[in-house]
Design an enzyme around this catalytic site. Structure first.
Site, PDB file in Angstrom:
ATOM      1  N   ASP A   1      18.063  22.088  27.201  1.00 32.92           N
ATOM      2  CA  ASP A   1      18.845  22.316  28.420  1.00 32.92           C
ATOM      3  C   ASP A   1      18.145  23.157  29.476  1.00 32.92           C
ATOM      4  O   ASP A   1      18.551  23.148  30.619  1.00 32.92           O
ATOM      5  CB  ASP A   1      20.250  22.858  28.147  1.00 32.92           C
ATOM      6  CG  ASP A   1      20.425  23.414  26.765  1.00 32.92           C
ATOM      7  OD1 ASP A   1      19.461  23.405  26.010  1.00 32.92           O
ATOM      8  OD2 ASP A   1      21.526  23.867  26.462  1.00 32.92           O
TER       9      ASP A   1
ATOM     10  N   GLU B   1       9.204  19.597  17.940  1.00 26.96           N
ATOM     11  CA  GLU B   1       8.270  20.371  18.749  1.00 26.96           C
ATOM     12  C   GLU B   1       6.947  20.625  18.038  1.00 26.96           C
ATOM     13  O   GLU B   1       5.886  20.605  18.671  1.00 26.96           O
ATOM     14  CB  GLU B   1       8.892  21.708  19.177  1.00 26.96           C
ATOM     15  CG  GLU B   1       9.894  21.590  20.311  1.00 26.96           C
ATOM     16  CD  GLU B   1      11.306  21.265  19.840  1.00 26.96           C
ATOM     17  OE1 GLU B   1      11.517  21.126  18.619  1.00 26.96           O
ATOM     18  OE2 GLU B   1      12.196  21.146  20.703  1.00 26.96           O
TER      19      GLU B   1
ATOM     20  N   HIS C   1      23.211  30.840  24.716  1.00 22.02           N
ATOM     21  CA  HIS C   1      22.706  30.173  23.516  1.00 22.02           C
ATOM     22  C   HIS C   1      21.182  30.079  23.637  1.00 22.02           C
ATOM     23  O   HIS C   1      20.633  30.176  24.734  1.00 22.02           O
ATOM     24  CB  HIS C   1      23.347  28.792  23.353  1.00 22.02           C
ATOM     25  CG  HIS C   1      22.969  27.820  24.424  1.00 22.02           C
ATOM     26  ND1 HIS C   1      23.386  27.935  25.734  1.00 22.02           N
ATOM     27  CD2 HIS C   1      22.198  26.699  24.390  1.00 22.02           C
ATOM     28  CE1 HIS C   1      22.900  26.931  26.442  1.00 22.02           C
ATOM     29  NE2 HIS C   1      22.183  26.181  25.666  1.00 22.02           N
ATOM     30  N   HIS C   2      20.509  29.920  22.513  1.00 17.68           N
ATOM     31  CA  HIS C   2      19.036  29.944  22.432  1.00 17.68           C
ATOM     32  C   HIS C   2      18.471  31.338  22.688  1.00 17.68           C
ATOM     33  O   HIS C   2      17.264  31.477  22.914  1.00 17.68           O
ATOM     34  CB  HIS C   2      18.352  28.955  23.384  1.00 17.68           C
ATOM     35  CG  HIS C   2      18.750  27.517  23.222  1.00 17.68           C
ATOM     36  ND1 HIS C   2      19.428  27.042  22.130  1.00 17.68           N
ATOM     37  CD2 HIS C   2      18.544  26.432  24.030  1.00 17.68           C
ATOM     38  CE1 HIS C   2      19.625  25.734  22.279  1.00 17.68           C
ATOM     39  NE2 HIS C   2      19.106  25.349  23.423  1.00 17.68           N
TER      40      HIS C   2
ATOM     41  N   GLY D   1      -6.312  24.587   9.512  1.00 21.08           N
ATOM     42  CA  GLY D   1      -5.935  23.926   8.269  1.00 21.08           C
ATOM     43  C   GLY D   1      -4.442  23.862   7.996  1.00 21.08           C
ATOM     44  O   GLY D   1      -4.001  24.121   6.887  1.00 21.08           O
TER      45      GLY D   1
ATOM     46  N   ASP E   1      -0.414  12.034   0.815  1.00 22.02           N
ATOM     47  CA  ASP E   1       1.027  11.790   0.721  1.00 22.02           C
ATOM     48  C   ASP E   1       1.818  13.090   0.842  1.00 22.02           C
ATOM     49  O   ASP E   1       2.954  13.095   1.340  1.00 22.02           O
ATOM     50  CB  ASP E   1       1.375  11.065  -0.589  1.00 22.02           C
ATOM     51  CG  ASP E   1       0.910  11.809  -1.833  1.00 22.02           C
ATOM     52  OD1 ASP E   1      -0.060  12.595  -1.736  1.00 22.02           O
ATOM     53  OD2 ASP E   1       1.505  11.605  -2.899  1.00 22.02           O
TER      54      ASP E   1
ATOM     55  N   ASN F   1      -1.893  10.531  -3.900  1.00 29.00           N
ATOM     56  CA  ASN F   1      -2.287  11.091  -5.199  1.00 29.00           C
ATOM     57  C   ASN F   1      -1.154  11.921  -5.798  1.00 29.00           C
ATOM     58  O   ASN F   1      -1.386  12.848  -6.546  1.00 29.00           O
ATOM     59  CB  ASN F   1      -3.596  11.888  -5.086  1.00 29.00           C
ATOM     60  CG  ASN F   1      -3.584  12.804  -3.875  1.00 29.00           C
ATOM     61  OD1 ASN F   1      -2.521  13.238  -3.433  1.00 29.00           O
ATOM     62  ND2 ASN F   1      -4.745  13.115  -3.343  1.00 29.00           N
TER      63      ASN F   1
ATOM     64  N   GLY G   1       1.143  14.167  -4.709  1.00 26.04           N
ATOM     65  CA  GLY G   1       1.365  15.598  -4.509  1.00 26.04           C
ATOM     66  C   GLY G   1       0.208  16.299  -3.836  1.00 26.04           C
ATOM     67  O   GLY G   1      -0.658  15.660  -3.228  1.00 26.04           O
TER      68      GLY G   1
ATOM     69  N   GLU H   1      -4.190  21.813  -3.614  1.00 26.44           N
ATOM     70  CA  GLU H   1      -3.648  23.045  -4.201  1.00 26.44           C
ATOM     71  C   GLU H   1      -3.780  23.032  -5.721  1.00 26.44           C
ATOM     72  O   GLU H   1      -4.040  24.056  -6.336  1.00 26.44           O
ATOM     73  CB  GLU H   1      -2.176  23.230  -3.793  1.00 26.44           C
ATOM     74  CG  GLU H   1      -1.903  23.253  -2.297  1.00 26.44           C
ATOM     75  CD  GLU H   1      -2.512  24.445  -1.550  1.00 26.44           C
ATOM     76  OE1 GLU H   1      -3.289  25.213  -2.150  1.00 26.44           O
ATOM     77  OE2 GLU H   1      -2.229  24.589  -0.350  1.00 26.44           O
TER      78      GLU H   1
END
Lengths: 565, 565
Positions: free
Chosen positions: B28, B51, B114-115, B414, B445, B473, B475, B479
């Site tokens: 708005d 965003e 608001h916001h 990253g 994925d 793969n 997941g 990690e």
């Protein structure tokens, strides 16, 4: 077990407060910390689809359970949370915002690590978060870490605000005394100053005695600061008519004979407006008087007798009593308020809401007005009802909640997409409290697109207690009403929304589209539909410019505010 | 047209720099501003799905066109951008971060809009963004607004960093002189101090003359600060072997006979490591020496003769020359460098990369190693190749780019999910430059799930120049390699990824799954497949722990860094 890891200590403390789901995503600086979640019986790692959604989920969870936690990784993870954390700050939700930091050593050496700005500044994100946090800790010393964690959890809970805790990856495996856990966290509010409180009670009772036509007005912080019980007792004791704001909706039992409706200034129903504005005393509890909560500040009380109870102060007419917190003050007041009411006070009738639609042919296209009236009869006790900023948050004001409903709507912060994440948080909280509790989301097709992937996490956890109503009006209707009715920036790419649950590999699910009055009536008439045994998506087809009447009026006021020079 | 609105002025200035797509979402406080986008011929409003994705898209666009713009709304919109803006700051991308603010009047009255955070603080988000912006403007005065806008655009471009511009909703419709547009923006770099520059050139040429075994090492800022041409000329003039870092990949023509490969410290191919580390002079251009860019800081030069050319300084051995910018210094050097090379210098052979896979049966399951080698022969001149943090960013180092390739990878910042947004930005930039230019994404994925909805915007704009390779793969493999191989926090909810394009209502599209060597070979053998005439999603099925060898080695080094006390 005389010593436990710092990481485990943190989660044990949260577990003591019944925080049994931890939201967030793994990242290379928090992996060791996440290992500790699995060491605690009854605790689970939600594993969200992205950080913003994780933050929204934590907010939704906190609105049910009083406090929540989200874990992210340094830089890239935490910054995606800022919008959610700011929303929790604005709307008073207690969130432990836990960030896995690079090791103390890497920070000291100012290594040019990935996930940094490349300038050796490791405190920059913490500095940013301080602006939207009640307090924070950037932990670097194992010896003081448990106390720092306790302080942060306590402040989050007491103030019902987010708190930032940075935990270096090397510290989470260091040991701290397990015996610290034996001393429960002190979550009690600081007592009010007795003299100030006595003056407040005395003055309030004097005003109450003089009042011929008083009302109680309940706002968001009554729920958020755990004063719903006090409000209910106050209504029973005084028999004053009670109203809520849009943001305060579900703060009182709407089936109570003294419940009069939702007051939104000039956007209120005429009878509600008249009842509130003609009062000669307003007892306001937990007010957060934002534009959308007040019909763009269109309150028009005729009385100067306003008493405001807040979480951190009380205001009587123009006098402020800093530090007189409502929880204790209300409890004190409740002891004597009944006798303070003037014996000649006659409880006046309260406004009554029309809750039945005018008859319509089955093939009549659905409208917002029909929907929000009809849905009131489908809601049932114990429901958690979540409405997105947009047509839903306005439409819900026109509905009536059964007793023990929890309403979730981000009226002040108003970040679109919030509710999809919040629904996950609420649904996981509901699983922990009462798996049969229904969690009902109303979200527009536009807002849905921002955070859609969190439905995947609902599927992962088989949150079969959820109803996802997608109000499909082909774009951003609320913005079209404010400005740019035909502007293409208010259009969205149309999606085949009913393909979402199969895409996300939902196990037990149902997809339904309704476009007419008859289809909606048939749906609500089906007994099976009301039983929460699967994830349901109901796409509700609506005309592009169809909107609740209060939103149409609000939008006009909003555009005026924006254009002010 | 002697006067135009301030909003239009802003977009006209951007249009002068060939910024023809504006990214962002309506809200708005920015709707009136967005109206102005449509007043400019050849400019379009992207209309992103959220965003964060819009910020990533702007970053991708800026990497192709040199500068980009994203528009959001106060509070809820802008805060969702912080992660993207911080990434553009870390990685040197010029982004105009334009935020629609409440009117000056509403700010002055500290209305509880608001916001907002509900505390009347309207500058808090601006203060947060200052930490991740080159400069900023919080516009409040129409008279100085055009100059402020010019200053911000200029600084974004010159420094290749994000810049924050807050525009109150009531100011965008006020008028400013149209004639201001006739003076082009001054985007020239400040000239280097001639004495300092002369000393640099003289010293560098002296070192070059003495060098028997010199190399050139090209990093990210060579591309980002527009020095690829200078690099190419330097290689031609000197015939020195040239290497890139992972982040610098595509900064030089990899088909050039003097191209030797990608140097990543101890994670380099042995012949590349030997070639770089045995050099007696390293001319380093645009270095950004982060952990992932250097094999966790495992550079092991045997020489002290390192010359570093940066966008804002030059360093020769231990001597720093502040303000000697590489663009001008390299151009000066190029005038004489050929004659500075020792006449006895014999260009040594450069390392050669194996680009053909060992023969394998068609039913052999695909591996990362096979994929990255094979795909090199499918790439063609002019491609834009985007690789996500994870297995892709490491795997791509093992591939070879044709000439005039643009590689996009967020090696320093990253943030997973970045590439889906960046692909949209790059694809829309490609539509404007050469609609046949292929935009090729490699994303895991896991990362895909964070930002998946931006594929919908690709569908909306019919970006039929895109290839979306989803490396499935099951997941977060990167990690798993760092920590928690079997931990469920590295698992994701499996999706039916090939249902995404129909869900998003793609018009011309193709969905393909490949799991074996034979299927991949067949795919690349199809002539039609190489022609970019539709949106393609190719799901590449890979084993959970299959990863490029350099990532496996990096992950071990990373866990060590994390665990350091």
């Amino acid at each position: 077990m005389s010593e436990i890891t710092l990481g485990r200590y943190f989660f044990e403390r949260l577990h003591q407060l019944k925080v049994d789901t931890i939201f967030g995503l793994p990242g290379d600086f928090n992996l060791s910390l996440l290992d500790k979640v699995y060491e605690i019986d009854g605790m689970r790692w939600a594993g969200n689809a992205n950080e913003l959604n994780a933050g929204y989920a934590a907010d939704g969870y906190a609105r049910i359970k009083g406090i929540a936690a989200v874990v992210s990784t340094f830089g890239v993870g935490e910054l995606s949370l800022t919008n959610a954390i700011a929303g929790s700050f604005a709307e008073h939700c207690a969130i432990l915002n836990i960030v896995g930091l690079p090791s103390v050593n890497a920070q000291a050496k100012q290594l040019l690590l990935h996930h940094t700005l490349g300038n050796g500044d490791f405190t920059v994100f913490h500095r940013m978060f301080k602006n939207i946090s009640q307090t924070s800790a950037f932990i670097a010393d194992i010896n003081t870490a448990p106390q720092e964690i306790d302080r942060c959890i306590r402040d989050a809970y007491i103030y019902q605000r987010p708190v930032y805790v940075g935990l270096p990856s090397n510290l989470v495996d260091l040991m701290v005394p397990a015996s610290l856990l034996e001393t429960p966290l002190d979550l009690s509010l600081k007592p009010n100053d007795p003299d100030a409180q006595d003056e407040v009670i005395e003055t309030v009772e004097r005003i109450i005695k003089d009042a011929k036509n008083p009302v109680i007005l309940v706002d968001a912080c009554a729920s958020r600061h755990n004063c719903k019980g006090e409000v209910a007792q106050l209504v029973d004791a005084t028999q004053f008519p009670v109203f809520t704001t849009p943001m305060g909706k579900s703060g009182v039992n709407e089936s109570h004979p003294r419940f009069g409706g939702v007051y939104v200034g000039s956007l209120s129903r005429p009878d509600v407006k008249e009842a509130v504005e003609s009062a000669d005393l307003i007892l306001s509890i937990g007010a957060l008087l934002s534009d959308f909560n007040t019909g763009s500040f269109s309150y028009a009380y005729k009385t100067k007798n306003v008493v405001e109870f807040h979480s951190d102060y009380t205001k009587i007419r123009q006098a402020t009593f800093p530090g007189v917190q409502m929880k204790e003050a209300l409890n004190k007041l409740l002891k004597t308020v009944k006798s303070a009411v003037n014996p000649s006070y006659v409880p006046s009738p309260v406004p009554q809401q029309k809750l039945i639609n005018s008859p319509a042919e089955p093939e009549t296209p659905l409208t917002q007005e029909y929907l929000w009236t009809k849905v009131s009869s489908w809601f049932k006790e114990g429901d958690i009802i979540i409405t997105e900023t947009g047509t839903s948050a306005f439409g819900i004001v026109q509905s009536r909640f059964p007793n023990n409903t929890i309403g979730i709507s981000q009226v002040l912060w108003g970040s679109i997409g919030y509710t999809v994440g919040a629904t996950l948080g609420a649904a996981m909280a509901a699983q922990e409290i009462d798996p049969k509790k229904r969690v009902i989301l109303f979200v527009g097709d536009g807002s849905l697109q921002l955070t859609v992937q969190e439905i995947s996490t609902l599927c992962k956890w088989e949150c079969n207690n959820t109803y996802l109503y997608v109000l499909n009006n082909d774009g951003y209707t609320i913005e079209r009403l404010i400005h740019g009715q035909n502007a293409s920036y208010n259009d969205i790419q149309p999606w085949n929304n009913l393909q979402l649950l199969p895409l996300f590999n939902a196990k037990d699910y149902e997809c339904i589209r309704v476009a007419t009055v008859g289809e909606l009536n048939d749906l609500f008439d089906k007994k099976d539909f009301s039983i929460s045994d699967k994830i349901r998506m109901i796409e509700v087809m609506l005309a592009r410019m169809d909107a609740p009447a209060n939103l149409v009026a609000q939008a006009k006021l909003s555009e005026m505010t924006n254009a002010q020079s």
